[in-house]
Design an enzyme around this catalytic site. Structure first.
Site, PDB file in Angstrom:
ATOM      1  N   SER A  20      51.051  -8.433   7.327  1.00 41.12           N
ATOM      2  CA  SER A  20      52.313  -9.049   7.749  1.00 41.12           C
ATOM      3  C   SER A  20      52.632 -10.329   6.975  1.00 41.12           C
ATOM      4  O   SER A  20      51.789 -11.207   6.813  1.00 41.12           O
ATOM      5  CB  SER A  20      52.268  -9.377   9.244  1.00 41.12           C
ATOM      6  OG  SER A  20      53.456 -10.064   9.632  1.00 41.12           O
ATOM      7  N   THR A  67      55.301  -6.515  16.536  1.00 35.61           N
ATOM      8  CA  THR A  67      55.548  -5.395  15.634  1.00 35.61           C
ATOM      9  C   THR A  67      54.839  -4.165  16.173  1.00 35.61           C
ATOM     10  O   THR A  67      54.289  -4.184  17.285  1.00 35.61           O
ATOM     11  CB  THR A  67      55.114  -5.757  14.199  1.00 35.61           C
ATOM     12  OG1 THR A  67      55.542  -4.733  13.311  1.00 35.61           O
ATOM     13  CG2 THR A  67      53.608  -5.956  14.094  1.00 35.61           C
ATOM     14  N   LYS A  71      56.107  -2.815  20.736  1.00 32.79           N
ATOM     15  CA  LYS A  71      57.476  -3.229  21.070  1.00 32.79           C
ATOM     16  C   LYS A  71      57.939  -2.771  22.447  1.00 32.79           C
ATOM     17  O   LYS A  71      58.769  -3.422  23.079  1.00 32.79           O
ATOM     18  CB  LYS A  71      58.444  -2.743  19.992  1.00 32.79           C
ATOM     19  CG  LYS A  71      58.221  -3.426  18.654  1.00 32.79           C
ATOM     20  CD  LYS A  71      59.209  -2.984  17.600  1.00 32.79           C
ATOM     21  CE  LYS A  71      58.941  -3.684  16.275  1.00 32.79           C
ATOM     22  NZ  LYS A  71      59.925  -3.336  15.240  1.00 32.79           N
ATOM     23  N   ASN A  92      61.025  -7.037  20.149  1.00 36.80           N
ATOM     24  CA  ASN A  92      60.197  -7.534  19.041  1.00 36.80           C
ATOM     25  C   ASN A  92      59.978  -9.035  19.154  1.00 36.80           C
ATOM     26  O   ASN A  92      59.357  -9.642  18.288  1.00 36.80           O
ATOM     27  CB  ASN A  92      60.842  -7.220  17.690  1.00 36.80           C
ATOM     28  CG  ASN A  92      62.023  -8.117  17.370  1.00 36.80           C
ATOM     29  OD1 ASN A  92      62.792  -8.497  18.263  1.00 36.80           O
ATOM     30  ND2 ASN A  92      62.172  -8.486  16.112  1.00 36.80           N
ATOM     31  N   ASP A 108      65.419  -7.306  16.046  1.00 33.92           N
ATOM     32  CA  ASP A 108      65.498  -6.216  15.076  1.00 33.92           C
ATOM     33  C   ASP A 108      66.919  -5.674  15.017  1.00 33.92           C
ATOM     34  O   ASP A 108      67.425  -5.335  13.945  1.00 33.92           O
ATOM     35  CB  ASP A 108      64.558  -5.069  15.471  1.00 33.92           C
ATOM     36  CG  ASP A 108      63.120  -5.280  15.045  1.00 33.92           C
ATOM     37  OD1 ASP A 108      62.890  -6.028  14.078  1.00 33.92           O
ATOM     38  OD2 ASP A 108      62.227  -4.700  15.682  1.00 33.92           O
ATOM     39  N   ALA A 132      60.980   8.002  15.848  1.00 33.48           N
ATOM     40  CA  ALA A 132      61.563   7.838  17.178  1.00 33.48           C
ATOM     41  C   ALA A 132      60.840   6.778  18.003  1.00 33.48           C
ATOM     42  O   ALA A 132      60.819   6.841  19.229  1.00 33.48           O
ATOM     43  CB  ALA A 132      61.546   9.180  17.919  1.00 33.48           C
ATOM     44  N   GLY A 134      59.764   2.346  18.447  1.00 32.69           N
ATOM     45  CA  GLY A 134      60.472   1.128  18.813  1.00 32.69           C
ATOM     46  C   GLY A 134      61.502   0.693  17.788  1.00 32.69           C
ATOM     47  O   GLY A 134      62.594   0.229  18.151  1.00 32.69           O
ATOM     48  N   TYR A 221      57.757  -2.500   3.908  1.00 34.35           N
ATOM     49  CA  TYR A 221      57.874  -3.378   2.743  1.00 34.35           C
ATOM     50  C   TYR A 221      56.561  -3.522   1.988  1.00 34.35           C
ATOM     51  O   TYR A 221      56.493  -4.230   0.986  1.00 34.35           O
ATOM     52  CB  TYR A 221      58.400  -4.766   3.142  1.00 34.35           C
ATOM     53  CG  TYR A 221      57.538  -5.536   4.122  1.00 34.35           C
ATOM     54  CD1 TYR A 221      56.442  -6.270   3.700  1.00 34.35           C
ATOM     55  CD2 TYR A 221      57.846  -5.538   5.474  1.00 34.35           C
ATOM     56  CE1 TYR A 221      55.654  -6.983   4.592  1.00 34.35           C
ATOM     57  CE2 TYR A 221      57.079  -6.255   6.382  1.00 34.35           C
ATOM     58  CZ  TYR A 221      55.981  -6.979   5.933  1.00 34.35           C
ATOM     59  OH  TYR A 221      55.216  -7.676   6.834  1.00 34.35           O
ATOM     60  N   GLY A 242      62.548  -3.210   3.968  1.00 36.18           N
ATOM     61  CA  GLY A 242      61.985  -3.847   5.141  1.00 36.18           C
ATOM     62  C   GLY A 242      61.899  -5.351   4.990  1.00 36.18           C
ATOM     63  O   GLY A 242      61.898  -6.077   5.991  1.00 36.18           O
TER      64      GLY A 242
END
Length: 278
Positions: A20, A67, A71, A92, A108, A132, A134, A221, A242
């Site tokens: 992250s 994350t 969520k 989030n 988000d 499908a 969060g 990302y 992202g």
């Protein structure tokens, strides 16, 4: 020596979390805003561990960025939930209020609206969402806010799509479900949003039929570009990464955690530098 009374803490929680870049963004924001007593870290936390973690945090904690996969669990630990997070069924952002209570929100959604709108997405767009979970819930809300004409959710489990139907109904959004094996036939849309974990979309990339000029947003990302984003760009699509969402949603969190307007330029510069050196 005791910590100064102005010292405040925040963190991003999830699993896995080592990749992250949220700490880079928030710490740069603290420095630019002169919040010298603030710190922001990463905490490895599975979905089942969210409640215990939050319960053990002291008054020095200002908030948590949440994350995958926590969520939905974040909603359950909150004393109050924003209407947006409630409608989406995922949060989030957890803000620790002065009275000790926790407030759940979803930046988000606002972040997606910002980055997709900036890419030219407007009313009447056809949208396909891969996944499908969060983040997909946030994508549905963003699509609704942008005035999408229709949304198709392509998922590995039909039950996961069924879980999204009440969300879509609350948002006033027409939702169609499709099996993962049929993903190739649902990429020819104005907007394709991928919310699946790293590697999940890789095997289907070769079978996707792209619409040149379409907006393709991959919530990942790291690594970048993903095979999905690279293929879409080669086909003439406009790409949103992202990283774009990471910054946009962090800006919203920063303001809620600190009560200070986010120094966006400094936060963006730190993120770009971190990616360049990664």
């Amino acid at each position: 020596m005791a910590e100064p009374r102005t010292a405040r803490r925040a963190a991003v929680i999830g699993k896995p979390i080592a990749h992250s870049l949220s700490p880079v963004i928030h710490q740069a924001g603290y420095a630019a805003a002169g919040l010298t007593g603030w710190s922001y870290t990463r905490i490895e936390c599975a979905e089942s561990e969210v409640a215990g973690l939050v319960a053990g945090l002291g008054p020095e904690w200002a908030g948590l960025s949440v994350t995958m996969p926590g969520k939905e669990a974040a909603l359950a630990v909150a004393d109050e939930v924003s209407p947006l997070a409630a409608a989406v069924g995922a949060a989030n952002t957890l803000v620790h209020r002065p009275d000790g209570s926790w407030y759940a929100d979803n930046t988000d959604v606002t972040g997606m609206v910002e980055v997709l709108g900036a890419a030219g997405v407007g009313a009447g767009a056809t949208v396909t969402v891969l996944g499908a979970g969060g983040t997909a819930r946030a994508a549905l809300a963003a699509a609704a806010r942008l005035g999408a004409a229709s949304v198709t959710v392509v998922a590995r489990r039909a039950a996961a799509v069924d879980d999204l139907r009440p969300v879509a109904a609350t948002l006033g959004l027409a939702l169609t479900g499709a099996p993962w094996a049929a993903a190739g036939g649902h990429a020819d849309v104005d907007v394709l949003v991928s919310t699946v974990p790293k590697g999940v979309a890789d095997p289907i990339v070769g079978g996707l039929r792209w619409r040149p000029g379409a907006v393709v947003f991959d919530a990942l990302y790291d690594p970048w570009p993903t095979p999905l984003a690279a293929a879409a760009q080669a086909a003439g699509c406009r790409i949103v990464s992202g990283l774009d969402l990471l910054l946009a949603q962090a800006v919203g969190q920063f303001a809620q955690f600190t009560g200070v307007t986010a120094p966006v330029a400094a936060m963006r510069a730190a993120l770009v530098a971190a990616r360049a050196s990664h």
